[in-house]
Design a protein around this motif. Structure first.
Motif, PDB file in Angstrom:
ATOM      1  N   VAL A 211       2.866  -3.012   4.401  1.00  6.86           N
ATOM      2  CA  VAL A 211       3.022  -4.462   4.455  1.00  6.86           C
ATOM      3  C   VAL A 211       2.645  -4.930   5.859  1.00  6.86           C
ATOM      4  N   SER A 212       1.710  -5.856   5.940  1.00  2.00           N
ATOM      5  CA  SER A 212       1.263  -6.319   7.261  1.00  2.00           C
ATOM      6  C   SER A 212       1.432  -7.819   7.410  1.00  2.00           C
TER       7      SER A 212
ATOM      8  N   PRO B  76       7.173  -6.338   6.666  1.00  2.00           N
ATOM      9  CA  PRO B  76       6.580  -5.172   7.335  1.00  2.00           C
ATOM     10  C   PRO B  76       7.525  -3.965   7.382  1.00  2.00           C
TER      11      PRO B  76
ATOM     12  N   SER C  74       7.302  -1.141   4.782  1.00  2.00           N
ATOM     13  CA  SER C  74       6.225  -0.152   4.793  1.00  2.00           C
ATOM     14  C   SER C  74       6.820   1.248   4.825  1.00  2.00           C
TER      15      SER C  74
ATOM     16  N   SER D 139      -1.644  -1.883  -0.050  1.00  2.00           N
ATOM     17  CA  SER D 139      -1.465  -2.754   1.103  1.00  2.00           C
ATOM     18  C   SER D 139      -1.285  -4.182   0.636  1.00  2.00           C
ATOM     19  N   VAL D 140      -0.355  -4.870   1.244  1.00  2.00           N
ATOM     20  CA  VAL D 140      -0.059  -6.241   0.866  1.00  2.00           C
ATOM     21  C   VAL D 140       0.379  -7.013   2.111  1.00  2.00           C
ATOM     22  N   GLN D 141       0.165  -8.307   2.097  1.00  2.00           N
ATOM     23  CA  GLN D 141       0.620  -9.130   3.212  1.00  2.00           C
ATOM     24  C   GLN D 141       2.101  -9.443   3.068  1.00  2.00           C
ATOM     25  N   ALA D 142       2.733  -9.705   4.189  1.00  2.00           N
ATOM     26  CA  ALA D 142       4.145 -10.076   4.188  1.00  2.00           C
ATOM     27  C   ALA D 142       4.364 -11.270   3.262  1.00  2.00           C
TER      28      ALA D 142
ATOM     29  N   GLY E 251       4.305 -10.953   0.055  1.00  2.00           N
ATOM     30  CA  GLY E 251       3.691 -10.607  -1.227  1.00  2.00           C
ATOM     31  C   GLY E 251       4.573  -9.711  -2.075  1.00  2.00           C
TER      32      GLY E 251
END
Length: 124
Positions: free
Chosen positions: A123-124, A88, A91, A11-14, A16
């Motif tokens: 990706v969030s 996102p 994902s 999981s990674v943030q937008a 990243g």
């Protein structure tokens, strides 16, 4: 037989980055190409990038051009997908694959006959 094992998802943030790896074993002379693909519940497998094993030529889909980079180790036993500026929409479950691929169809999943189990990217 060819064995492919993906790793590096998560999981990674937008915005990243992630680096996916695929351990490759058991080449046959007919596996001339390695590729990265992704699949979601809403979309069939999408070809992202491919590399010709013999000479290292790479091909990247327009949808990820400039953000994703495919490479292979000198020993040809590790395939990597460097993913930057993730969104996102990236994902998905990501797969590596190998096969006797026509040079004109490098990003077509039906060209590949060996697949890994996949690694999830969120990706969030």
């Amino acid at each position: 037989d060819v064995q492919l094992v993906e790793s590096g998802g998560g999981s990674v943030q937008a915005g990243g980055s992630l680096r996916l790896s695929c351990a490759v074993a058991g080449y046959t002379s007919r596996s001339n190409c390695l590729g990265w693909f992704r699949r979601t519940d809403e979309q069939e497998r999408e070809g992202l990038a491919a590399i010709v094993i013999r000479d290292g030529r790479t091909y990247t889909a327009d949808s990820v051009q400039g953000r994703f980079t495919i490479s292979q180790s000198n020993s040809r036993n590790t395939l990597t997908l460097e993913m930057n500026n993730l969104k996102p929409d990236d994902s998905a479950m990501y797969y590596c694959a190998s096969g006797p691929v026509s040079r004109w169809l490098l990003l077509r999943p039906e060209q590949y006959n060996h697949w890994g189990q996949g690694t999830q990217v969120t990706v969030s």
